[in-house]
Design a protein around this motif. Structure first.
Motif, PDB file in Angstrom:
ATOM      1  N   LEU A 166       0.673  -1.242   0.143  1.00 49.34           N
ATOM      2  CA  LEU A 166       0.020   0.082  -0.030  1.00 49.34           C
ATOM      3  C   LEU A 166       1.035   1.298  -0.013  1.00 49.34           C
ATOM      4  N   THR A 167       2.112   1.158   0.218  1.00 48.71           N
ATOM      5  CA  THR A 167       2.987   2.303   0.082  1.00 48.71           C
ATOM      6  C   THR A 167       2.778   2.957  -1.463  1.00 48.71           C
ATOM      7  N   SER A 168       2.736   1.908  -2.389  1.00 51.24           N
ATOM      8  CA  SER A 168       2.590   2.356  -3.745  1.00 51.24           C
ATOM      9  C   SER A 168       1.362   3.183  -4.073  1.00 51.24           C
ATOM     10  N   LEU A 169       0.463   2.932  -3.213  1.00 54.92           N
ATOM     11  CA  LEU A 169      -0.774   3.505  -3.383  1.00 54.92           C
ATOM     12  C   LEU A 169      -0.760   4.842  -3.116  1.00 54.92           C
ATOM     13  N   SER A 170       0.238   5.461  -2.204  1.00 56.16           N
ATOM     14  CA  SER A 170       0.091   6.875  -1.569  1.00 56.16           C
ATOM     15  C   SER A 170      -0.122   7.947  -2.521  1.00 56.16           C
ATOM     16  N   ASP A 171       0.500   7.954  -3.997  1.00 55.09           N
ATOM     17  CA  ASP A 171       0.157   9.169  -4.703  1.00 55.09           C
ATOM     18  C   ASP A 171      -1.149   8.844  -5.256  1.00 55.09           C
ATOM     19  N   TYR A 172      -1.830   7.886  -5.408  1.00 53.91           N
ATOM     20  CA  TYR A 172      -3.334   7.803  -5.959  1.00 53.91           C
ATOM     21  C   TYR A 172      -4.065   8.461  -4.928  1.00 53.91           C
ATOM     22  N   CYS A 173      -3.780   8.292  -3.570  1.00 52.21           N
ATOM     23  CA  CYS A 173      -4.698   8.313  -2.304  1.00 52.21           C
ATOM     24  C   CYS A 173      -4.456   9.913  -2.053  1.00 52.21           C
ATOM     25  N   GLU A 174      -3.446  10.387  -2.327  1.00 56.23           N
ATOM     26  CA  GLU A 174      -3.012  12.006  -2.073  1.00 56.23           C
ATOM     27  C   GLU A 174      -3.563  12.759  -3.057  1.00 56.23           C
ATOM     28  N   SER A 175      -3.602  12.039  -4.217  1.00 52.51           N
ATOM     29  CA  SER A 175      -4.194  13.042  -5.533  1.00 52.51           C
ATOM     30  C   SER A 175      -5.873  13.024  -5.473  1.00 52.51           C
ATOM     31  N   THR A 176      -6.342  11.921  -4.997  1.00 51.34           N
ATOM     32  CA  THR A 176      -7.883  11.711  -4.950  1.00 51.34           C
ATOM     33  C   THR A 176      -8.435  12.050  -3.648  1.00 51.34           C
ATOM     34  N   GLU A 177      -7.538  12.248  -2.451  1.00 55.95           N
ATOM     35  CA  GLU A 177      -8.428  12.490  -1.357  1.00 55.95           C
ATOM     36  C   GLU A 177      -8.926  10.939  -0.743  1.00 55.95           C
ATOM     37  N   THR A 178      -8.473   9.953  -1.125  1.00 53.63           N
ATOM     38  CA  THR A 178      -8.864   8.681  -0.725  1.00 53.63           C
ATOM     39  C   THR A 178      -8.037   8.009   0.415  1.00 53.63           C
ATOM     40  N   GLU A 179      -8.352   6.949   0.885  1.00 55.23           N
ATOM     41  CA  GLU A 179      -7.381   6.088   1.740  1.00 55.23           C
ATOM     42  C   GLU A 179      -7.281   4.620   1.305  1.00 55.23           C
ATOM     43  N   SER A 180      -6.305   4.202   1.885  1.00 59.45           N
ATOM     44  CA  SER A 180      -5.934   2.603   1.638  1.00 59.45           C
ATOM     45  C   SER A 180      -6.317   1.797   2.466  1.00 59.45           C
ATOM     46  N   LYS A 181      -6.984   2.279   3.547  1.00 62.63           N
ATOM     47  CA  LYS A 181      -7.522   1.373   4.647  1.00 62.63           C
ATOM     48  C   LYS A 181      -8.651   0.398   4.037  1.00 62.63           C
ATOM     49  N   ASN A 182      -8.935  -0.891   4.583  1.00 63.69           N
ATOM     50  CA  ASN A 182      -9.926  -1.707   4.201  1.00 63.69           C
ATOM     51  C   ASN A 182      -9.995  -1.933   2.839  1.00 63.69           C
ATOM     52  N   THR A 183      -9.065  -1.977   2.064  1.00 60.77           N
ATOM     53  CA  THR A 183      -8.916  -2.397   0.712  1.00 60.77           C
ATOM     54  C   THR A 183      -8.563  -3.614   0.115  1.00 60.77           C
ATOM     55  N   VAL A 184      -8.165  -4.501   1.186  1.00 61.82           N
ATOM     56  CA  VAL A 184      -7.819  -5.933   0.956  1.00 61.82           C
ATOM     57  C   VAL A 184      -8.782  -6.711   1.713  1.00 61.82           C
ATOM     58  N   GLY A 185      -9.655  -7.595   1.127  1.00 62.04           N
ATOM     59  CA  GLY A 185     -10.484  -8.422   1.950  1.00 62.04           C
ATOM     60  C   GLY A 185     -11.448  -9.152   0.916  1.00 62.04           C
ATOM     61  N   GLY A 186     -12.902  -8.620   1.223  1.00 65.18           N
ATOM     62  CA  GLY A 186     -14.056  -9.158   0.414  1.00 65.18           C
ATOM     63  C   GLY A 186     -14.888 -10.049   0.874  1.00 65.18           C
ATOM     64  N   ASN A 187     -15.795 -10.916   0.038  1.00 68.57           N
ATOM     65  CA  ASN A 187     -16.710 -11.876   0.464  1.00 68.57           C
ATOM     66  C   ASN A 187     -16.448 -12.839  -0.834  1.00 68.57           C
ATOM     67  N   TRP A 188     -16.163 -14.185  -0.003  1.00 66.22           N
ATOM     68  CA  TRP A 188     -15.953 -15.285  -0.956  1.00 66.22           C
ATOM     69  C   TRP A 188     -17.024 -15.323  -2.074  1.00 66.22           C
ATOM     70  N   PRO A 189     -16.669 -15.544  -3.238  1.00 72.55           N
ATOM     71  CA  PRO A 189     -15.462 -16.001  -3.997  1.00 72.55           C
ATOM     72  C   PRO A 189     -14.867 -14.462  -4.520  1.00 72.55           C
ATOM     73  N   GLU A 190     -15.163 -13.398  -4.202  1.00 74.91           N
ATOM     74  CA  GLU A 190     -14.744 -12.197  -4.845  1.00 74.91           C
ATOM     75  C   GLU A 190     -13.747 -11.446  -3.470  1.00 74.91           C
TER      76      GLU A 190
END
Length: 725
Positions: A166-190
């Motif tokens: 998620l370090t690599s996602l920092s530029d995306y989050c800085e430019s869009t004012e988003t956050e990298s929290k709760n980005t990896v998970g999901g409900n089976w099978p997706e």
């Protein structure tokens, strides 16, 4: 059958009906690349023909055209065009057995991202992905590491460990004012990674942003037992860690910080409350309404006594704190109490625990642990208090059958709050904290009944599986107690449980550097969260985890522990020393400090740590400036600095397993990871020149930086270092 979204419903058929762009065999695995129109898939074919598909790129409302494909021995680069922008997918095979792919996207126009599909689906040989089944062992929560560890049980494919850097996602989050929290998970099978959706700012055009940086390790086994899951988790985490780009280490002058903390603690009236001619530390700066707490006094006193011994200088604050300890002994229960008994009339009952005789289970044991540590160092006041209190503690343990609730009445032992949440149980790691306390009593008294109590409590952890961690510092103490029980009894159960505790801790870390929002103002790589669901990291809990894990490696020096444990603990310590100084507000920009404070107030120029540091866009210090975290510097200095008379300091940022001085030489034993490095600094105190020679395992070491006041060396994390002058 699982319910699925349209973005996965046709995925298997789309893959089966598409031609293979490229096929690559690496070890026992085959990787097949497919362009299915709106997705670029990497299908991993495992031994036994089980298949897992990874969506490396998503074209949104468009279709892909492959504009170029580069294939060499170590990597594959695929360039994709769509009506919305251009993609570059880089797949790296060099760090076997790790699959690594990075995807970057350059938009043609400003784009809002209202949806993004998960990037992992299990495939079947015949049938539908909705009819698959699996078990997610671990996944990201909040701002913790972007990882997912799962087994595919139908079809019986195997297991995989997925890590999104998620370090690599920092530029995306800085430019869009988003956050990298709760980005990896999901409900089976997706399952897997989902790019943060944009609801404030669009992704700007004509600039490449990394939108995925994934690492995957595959296993043919399906994991079921908690001990096995945790061992593979720890091993896999180290494999990923060693191929990640790790950020630069910050050096902080901890002896200087310690002197600033002493001055501020001594002089700032907001840190203190007076009662009956005695001085007590407030929990939070300028909180005069809440009565003094025993935990608060001892949280500062215990590390400060370590610092006092290291420095050879008496600290008046220690004397003030020791004088006030006996007043916490409550004759109604024959035990020290959380709150100062003579001031319980000030409890405002605004929270469940702010009531007379209401005990939060871990708060009973925590101050007694510190009293026992002081007793081990020869403090008679502490020894009397802990021995006078211990029968009550044992009685309470027996009453609850070593399974503590969240809150109970100290007089009647009536349960006030049984569980942290419905079905979640009470404070699950308290049996480990209790075992740690009992082992300290065993050390003080040599009475075997305390050892027996430790074992009875430790066995209660066996039924908790992966869910031991309630509060990180107590889980760290539990891990150490279980290691000690293993050394005493040679029962492997305790070593396995110790690893489960450690896995709980390392699942609860942030193994990335948040470089967006307020998070870019300080180093936050390898932070640990105090609770499983805590939204912020906390100063005191981080200090205690650091101290407990440092001690763990020292106690493990004669035990054949997992090499992954040595790596993770040593690297956590290295980054903690550079990172936790940023809890002190003078090191942070004022604009990231919260204007609204729950308890007390914040003085931005005061060397008393904030309780709470947040990632991203939230301001820090919302809870308050915690006086009980002021022992942080006093805990670090004795563990990482070696004094050579009054002329020099030696600093090492790995756990020092042992050191000795003979004549004009100091020998230091390190037992971390030989493939990784740590830092050694020779620091001049007085006006003499640095004329020293450094060897590690008989190899001469040269400084990578040197001036008249400091010489700096990179040394291996494992081995014997000798400094001679």
């Amino acid at each position: 059958m699982n319910t699925i979204t349209p973005w996965s419903a046709t995925a298997q058929a789309d893959i089966e009906n598409s031609e293979i762009l490229l096929e690559r065999k690496v070890l026992a695995y085959t990787y097949q690349f497919y362009n299915t129109g709106d997705s670029l898939w990497i299908v991993a074919v495992l031994p036994g023909s089980g298949q897992i598909a990874f969506r490396a790129a998503f074209a949104m409302n468009s279709c892909f055209e492959v504009s170029n494909l580069f294939d060499d021995q170590d990597s594959v680069i695929i360039l994709l065009n769509s009506r919305l922008g251009n993609y570059e997918v880089r797949v790296d095979f060099t760090a076997t057995p790790v699959l690594h792919y990075t995807t970057s996207f350059t938009a043609n126009v400003p784009l809002m991202m209202p949806f993004w599909p998960r990037d992992i689906i299990p495939l079947t040989q015949n049938g539908n992905i909705a009819n698959t089944a699996g078990k997610i062992h671990m996944e990201q929560f909040g701002s913790r590491s972007g990882l997912l560890f799962a087994s595919i049980t139908k079809p019986q494919t195997g297991s995989f460990f997925y890590f999104q850097n998620l370090t690599s996602l920092s530029d995306y989050c800085e430019s869009t004012e988003t956050e990298s929290k709760n980005t990896v998970g999901g409900n089976w099978p997706e399952i897997g990674f989902q790019l943060p959706i944009t609801d404030k700012l669009p992704l700007p055009p004509d600039r490449a942003f990394i939108i995925s940086d994934a690492y995957i390790i595959f296993h043919t086994e399906i994991f079921e037992e908690a001990a096995t899951i945790c061992e593979y988790f720890l091993n896999n985490l180290v494999k990923i860690y060693k191929v990640l780009h790790q950020p630069r280490i910050e050096y902080n002058n901890w002896p200087d910080i310690a002197q600033k903390v002493i001055a501020d603690l001594t002089q700032n009236k907001g840190a203190w409350t007076q009662k009956d001619g005695l001085s007590y530390l407030n929990a939070y700066l300028c909180d005069y309404e809440t009565p003094p707490e025993s935990m608060v006094q001892l949280a500062v006193l215990a590390p400060m006594k370590e610092y006092e011994k290291w420095s050879g200088e008496k600290q008046p604050v220690c004397e003030d704190l020791i004088k006030g300890l006996s007043a916490f002994y409550d004759k109604k229960i024959n035990c020290i109490n959380r709150w100062l008994p003579s001031m319980t009339d000030k409890l405002d009952e605004s929270e469940e625990q702010k009531k007379e005789m209401v005990m939060d289970s871990w708060y009973l044991h925590h101050p007694l642990m510190n009293l026992a540590r002081l007793a081990c160092q020869g403090d008679k006041t502490a020894e009397k208090l802990v021995l006078d209190s211990i029968e009550y503690v044992i009685k309470t343990a027996h009453h609850f059958n070593y399974e503590w609730p969240v809150f109970y009445n100290m007089e009647t032992l009536e349960v006030i709050k049984k569980e942290t949440a419905p079905g979640a149980g009470g404070e699950r790691d308290v049996p480990g904290a209790y075992a740690h306390l009992m082992l300290l009593l065993f050390k003080i008294t040599k009475e075997k009944r305390y050892l027996n109590e430790a074992e009875k409590a430790a066995k209660k952890l066996e039924d908790l599986g992966l869910n031991i961690l309630y509060q990180a510092n107590n889980t760290a103490f539990a891990a150490g107690a279980l290691l000690e029980l293993f050394k005493i009894t040679n029962k492997k159960l305790y070593l396995d449980l110790s690893y489960i505790c450690l896995a709980g801790l390392f699942k609860n870390i942030q193994l990335y550097d948040c470089r967006y929002g307020f998070g870019k103002n300080y180093t936050n790589f390898f932070s640990i969260f105090p609770l499983n669901d805590a939204p912020y990291t906390a100063a005191y809990e981080e200090l205690e985890v650091y101290a407990a894990l440092s001690e763990y490696l020292i106690q493990a020096r004669d035990v054949a522990i997992l090499p992954a444990v040595k790596t993770l603990i040593a690297e956590f310590v290295k980054y903690a020393i550079g990172r936790i100084a940023f809890y002190y507000p003078p090191l942070l920009p004022k604009e990231m400090l919260s204007e609204q404070v729950k308890t007390g107030e914040i003085q931005a120029d005061l060397w008393v740590p904030l309780e709470d540091l947040y990632n991203g866009w939230e301001k820090s210090g919302q809870v308050g400036q915690e006086v009980y975290g002021a022992g942080m510097a006093f805990g670090v200095v004795p563990r990482q600095y070696i004094k050579i008379g009054d002329e020099f300091l030696l600093f090492v940022d790995y756990p020092i397993i042992h050191h000795s001085k003979r004549g004009n030489a100091v020998t230091i034993k390190l037992d971390g990871d030989k493939d990784l490095s740590c830092n050694l600094k020779i620091i001049k105190i007085k006006n003499s020149s640095i004329k020293m020679e450094v060897w590690q395992d008989k190899q001469t070491q040269e400084p990578f930086a040197a001036n008249a006041n400091i010489h700096e060396y990179k040394i291996s994390g494992q081995g014997t270092v000798k400094i001679q002058w």
